[in-house]
Design a protein around this motif. Structure first.
Motif, PDB file in Angstrom:
ATOM      1  N   VAL A 142       0.833  -1.199   0.000  1.00  0.00           N
ATOM      2  CA  VAL A 142       0.000   0.000   0.000  1.00  0.00           C
ATOM      3  C   VAL A 142       0.870   1.251   0.000  1.00  0.00           C
ATOM      4  CG1 VAL A 142      -1.780   1.260   1.265  1.00  0.00           C
ATOM      5  CG2 VAL A 142      -1.875  -1.236   1.139  1.00  0.00           C
ATOM      6  N   LYS A 143       1.949   1.237   0.755  1.00  0.00           N
ATOM      7  CA  LYS A 143       2.871   2.379   0.742  1.00  0.00           C
ATOM      8  C   LYS A 143       3.359   2.668  -0.672  1.00  0.00           C
ATOM      9  CE  LYS A 143       4.726   1.649   5.405  1.00  0.00           C
ATOM     10  NZ  LYS A 143       5.922   1.233   6.186  1.00  0.00           N
ATOM     11  N   ARG A 144       3.695   1.604  -1.402  1.00  0.00           N
ATOM     12  CA  ARG A 144       4.220   1.781  -2.763  1.00  0.00           C
ATOM     13  C   ARG A 144       3.151   2.374  -3.691  1.00  0.00           C
ATOM     14  NH1 ARG A 144       6.240  -2.665  -2.954  1.00  0.00           N
ATOM     15  NH2 ARG A 144       4.695  -3.902  -4.074  1.00  0.00           N
ATOM     16  N   VAL A 145       1.940   1.871  -3.619  1.00  0.00           N
ATOM     17  CA  VAL A 145       0.855   2.388  -4.463  1.00  0.00           C
ATOM     18  C   VAL A 145       0.598   3.864  -4.171  1.00  0.00           C
ATOM     19  CG1 VAL A 145      -1.595   2.214  -5.010  1.00  0.00           C
ATOM     20  CG2 VAL A 145      -0.233   0.131  -4.742  1.00  0.00           C
ATOM     21  N   LEU A 146       0.469   4.205  -2.898  1.00  0.00           N
ATOM     22  CA  LEU A 146       0.155   5.584  -2.534  1.00  0.00           C
ATOM     23  C   LEU A 146       1.309   6.533  -2.817  1.00  0.00           C
ATOM     24  CD1 LEU A 146      -1.768   5.055   0.836  1.00  0.00           C
ATOM     25  CD2 LEU A 146      -2.686   5.240  -1.482  1.00  0.00           C
ATOM     26  N   ALA A 147       2.538   6.074  -2.550  1.00  0.00           N
ATOM     27  CA  ALA A 147       3.705   6.935  -2.809  1.00  0.00           C
ATOM     28  C   ALA A 147       3.797   7.270  -4.289  1.00  0.00           C
ATOM     29  CB  ALA A 147       4.979   6.248  -2.332  1.00  0.00           C
ATOM     30  N   ARG A 148       3.493   6.314  -5.143  1.00  0.00           N
ATOM     31  CA  ARG A 148       3.546   6.572  -6.584  1.00  0.00           C
ATOM     32  C   ARG A 148       2.368   7.420  -7.044  1.00  0.00           C
ATOM     33  NH1 ARG A 148       5.509   0.462  -8.488  1.00  0.00           N
ATOM     34  NH2 ARG A 148       7.737   0.834  -8.075  1.00  0.00           N
ATOM     35  N   HIS A 149       1.192   7.109  -6.550  1.00  0.00           N
ATOM     36  CA  HIS A 149       0.004   7.827  -7.007  1.00  0.00           C
ATOM     37  C   HIS A 149       0.074   9.310  -6.675  1.00  0.00           C
ATOM     38  CE1 HIS A 149      -4.339   8.904  -7.283  1.00  0.00           C
ATOM     39  NE2 HIS A 149      -4.270   8.042  -8.300  1.00  0.00           N
ATOM     40  N   ARG A 150       0.626   9.641  -5.529  1.00  0.00           N
ATOM     41  CA  ARG A 150       0.739  11.050  -5.113  1.00  0.00           C
ATOM     42  C   ARG A 150       2.162  11.591  -5.245  1.00  0.00           C
ATOM     43  NH1 ARG A 150      -3.647  12.701  -1.850  1.00  0.00           N
ATOM     44  NH2 ARG A 150      -5.505  11.667  -2.693  1.00  0.00           N
ATOM     45  N   ALA A 151       3.082  10.768  -5.749  1.00  0.00           N
ATOM     46  CA  ALA A 151       4.496  11.175  -5.883  1.00  0.00           C
ATOM     47  C   ALA A 151       5.040  11.699  -4.560  1.00  0.00           C
ATOM     48  CB  ALA A 151       4.668  12.221  -6.995  1.00  0.00           C
ATOM     49  N   VAL A 152       4.900  10.882  -3.510  1.00  0.00           N
ATOM     50  CA  VAL A 152       5.417  11.242  -2.195  1.00  0.00           C
ATOM     51  C   VAL A 152       6.895  10.880  -2.156  1.00  0.00           C
ATOM     52  CG1 VAL A 152       5.244  10.835   0.287  1.00  0.00           C
ATOM     53  CG2 VAL A 152       3.174  10.834  -1.134  1.00  0.00           C
ATOM     54  N   GLU A 153       7.742  11.877  -2.051  1.00  0.00           N
ATOM     55  CA  GLU A 153       9.180  11.653  -2.096  1.00  0.00           C
ATOM     56  C   GLU A 153       9.714  11.218  -0.737  1.00  0.00           C
ATOM     57  OE1 GLU A 153      11.048  15.165  -3.568  1.00  0.00           O
ATOM     58  OE2 GLU A 153      10.223  14.937  -5.598  1.00  0.00           O
ATOM     59  N   GLY A 154      10.810  10.469  -0.803  1.00  0.00           N
ATOM     60  CA  GLY A 154      11.493  10.075   0.423  1.00  0.00           C
ATOM     61  C   GLY A 154      11.214   8.640   0.818  1.00  0.00           C
ATOM     62  N   TRP A 155      12.066   8.131   1.698  1.00  0.00           N
ATOM     63  CA  TRP A 155      11.965   6.766   2.193  1.00  0.00           C
ATOM     64  C   TRP A 155      10.861   6.680   3.252  1.00  0.00           C
ATOM     65  CZ3 TRP A 155      14.868   4.912   6.938  1.00  0.00           C
ATOM     66  CH2 TRP A 155      14.645   3.543   7.160  1.00  0.00           C
ATOM     67  N   PRO A 156       9.903   5.732   3.113  1.00  0.00           N
ATOM     68  CA  PRO A 156       8.798   5.637   4.068  1.00  0.00           C
ATOM     69  C   PRO A 156       9.221   5.362   5.502  1.00  0.00           C
ATOM     70  CG  PRO A 156       8.261   4.447   2.056  1.00  0.00           C
ATOM     71  CD  PRO A 156       9.711   4.839   1.962  1.00  0.00           C
ATOM     72  N   GLY A 157      10.469   4.951   5.709  1.00  0.00           N
ATOM     73  CA  GLY A 157      10.954   4.746   7.063  1.00  0.00           C
ATOM     74  C   GLY A 157      11.164   6.039   7.817  1.00  0.00           C
ATOM     75  N   LYS A 158      11.189   7.168   7.108  1.00  0.00           N
ATOM     76  CA  LYS A 158      11.309   8.462   7.769  1.00  0.00           C
ATOM     77  C   LYS A 158       9.948   8.893   8.290  1.00  0.00           C
ATOM     78  CE  LYS A 158      15.286  10.209   5.146  1.00  0.00           C
ATOM     79  NZ  LYS A 158      15.790  11.305   4.266  1.00  0.00           N
ATOM     80  N   THR A 159       9.942   9.463   9.469  1.00  0.00           N
ATOM     81  CA  THR A 159       8.681   9.797  10.130  1.00  0.00           C
ATOM     82  C   THR A 159       7.792  10.697   9.284  1.00  0.00           C
ATOM     83  OG1 THR A 159       9.733   9.583  12.299  1.00  0.00           O
ATOM     84  CG2 THR A 159       7.662  10.811  12.195  1.00  0.00           C
ATOM     85  N   ALA A 160       8.366  11.731   8.679  1.00  0.00           N
ATOM     86  CA  ALA A 160       7.560  12.680   7.903  1.00  0.00           C
ATOM     87  C   ALA A 160       6.913  11.990   6.707  1.00  0.00           C
ATOM     88  CB  ALA A 160       8.423  13.847   7.445  1.00  0.00           C
ATOM     89  N   VAL A 161       7.664  11.132   6.035  1.00  0.00           N
ATOM     90  CA  VAL A 161       7.132  10.426   4.865  1.00  0.00           C
ATOM     91  C   VAL A 161       6.061   9.424   5.315  1.00  0.00           C
ATOM     92  CG1 VAL A 161       7.723   8.942   2.906  1.00  0.00           C
ATOM     93  CG2 VAL A 161       9.334  10.698   3.673  1.00  0.00           C
ATOM     94  N   HIS A 162       6.349   8.714   6.363  1.00  0.00           N
ATOM     95  CA  HIS A 162       5.403   7.733   6.894  1.00  0.00           C
ATOM     96  C   HIS A 162       4.089   8.412   7.301  1.00  0.00           C
ATOM     97  CE1 HIS A 162       3.950   4.713   9.953  1.00  0.00           C
ATOM     98  NE2 HIS A 162       4.289   3.911   8.962  1.00  0.00           N
TER      99      HIS A 162
END
Length: 365
Positions: A142-162
């Protein structure tokens, strides 16, 4: 131009035709069965989980059977599935449900997330699949789908990205068909929006996917910063008695392979001296096998097995709950560390590692 259907509607329409509807845990809304599947599916592929899930439920059909079982048997049924802390926490959570909730799983996000081994996403999935509530999930797919759909930059392990991904997940999760939507998102990430070869042409939400518009879906989500993996070294003393049994010791609960049975780790100690201390006599022969590598998520462990032919076991003072002579023909129902399973198989067939360093796949502790 006609208005585009909502994100969740497109995902659900795709799921109705292309999603997975025949997984064994989808046949029941029993919270226990849903929970066991969710824990097994953490960081493990569906095809790997299915046979373990079926065997596990056959032996532990309800929360009381699991809570009351011996830990060795629970770990035995988990052997090979990896990340053994999941199995230990599974039984701990079963005991909490038995003792504090009268054997009935709680139906609130806060109470579920308070059980050992259950985090926010797993609790959300259980709420949706077992209780029909609007449970939000955010697993790797789900992280991968959402990160791509909204172009969320950064590693999901970082608090802000998560946190940003959680906000998107909250926004997009519908107020209907919660379990179907969650399964659809996981299926979408597992089958179309894959890590290395996304099939954007078949994706139901590709029309407004920002990463696709940019032409670089592979850039999302951001990669974990690379670090040099440290390397540690150890030796396994594989003591075999005249009956062909192997000496194993139970690992302490904290640390790697906690609660599992393993060959003694001896570091730099002399094998003859170790054998004399434990069995009261020196080994009849010592055979050093080739070193191989077992890789954990945070370090490499290079292991050299040493086969020792030792006197009759009567010389050893054995603690029944911490040490045992393992008969490879009887296959005792205990949990075994992954490299021990491999070595026992070689010992049973009379083979030893081929010349050169043998590397095992990435380990799952």
């Amino acid at each position: 131009m006609p208005r585009r259907p909502a994100f969740h509607r497109r995902v659900l329409d795709w799921f109705d035709v292309h999603g997975r509807h025949d997984l064994p845990w989808q046949a029941s809304r029993d919270p226990y069965r849903v929970w066991v599947s969710e824990i097994m599916l953490q960081q493990t592929q569906v095809k790997t989980v299915i046979p373990y899930y079926q065997r596990f439920l056959q032996r532990f059909p309800d929360v009381h059977a699991l809570a009351n079982a011996e830990q060795d048997e629970v770990l035995h049924h988990w052997t090979g599935l990896g990340y053994y802390a999941r199995a230990r926490n599974l039984q701990k959570a079963a005991q909490v449900v038995r003792d504090e909730y009268a054997g009935e799983f709680p139906a609130s996000l806060e109470d579920l997330a308070g059980l050992p081994g259950i985090g926010r996403s797993t609790a959300g999935s259980i709420l949706a699949a077992a209780f029909g509530q609007r449970g939000i999930i955010l697993d790797g797919n789900v992280k991968r789908v959402l990160a791509r759909h909204r172009a969320v930059e950064g590693w999901p392990g970082k608090t802000a990205v998560h946190d940003a991904l959680w906000e998107i997940a909250e926004e997009l999760t519908p107020r209907e068909r919660h379990a179907d939507y969650n399964q659809a998102m996981m299926d979408l990430g597992a089958t179309l929006c894959t890590r290395s070869s996304p099939r954007c042409g078949d994706c139901p939400v590709a029309a407004d996917c920002v990463a696709r518009e940019q032409g670089n879906p592979g850039a999302y989500p951001g990669k974990k910063p690379r670090k040099t993996m440290p390397v540690r070294n150890t030796r396994f003393f594989m003591a075999r008695n005249p009956a062909g049994e192997l000496w194993l010791e139970k690992r302490p609960a904290p640390g790697i392979w906690g609660g599992l049975w393993c060959f003694p780790e001896a570091g730099e100690r002399d094998p003859a001296a170790w054998c004399l201390d434990v069995f009261g006599a020196e080994p009849g022969s010592i055979e050093a096998w080739h070193e191989f590598r077992h890789t954990f998520s945070h370090y490499h462990l290079d292991i050299q097995p040493v086969l020792l032919h030792v006197p009759a076991p009567a010389a050893a003072v054995m603690e029944a709950d911490r040490q045992l002579w393992y008969n490879v023909r009887e296959n005792p129902r205990i949990g075994l560390a992954a490299p021990v399973v491999d070595l026992l198989r070689q010992l049973a067939t009379g083979s030893s590692p081929a010349a050169g360093t043998r590397k095992s796949p990435k380990a799952k502790e």
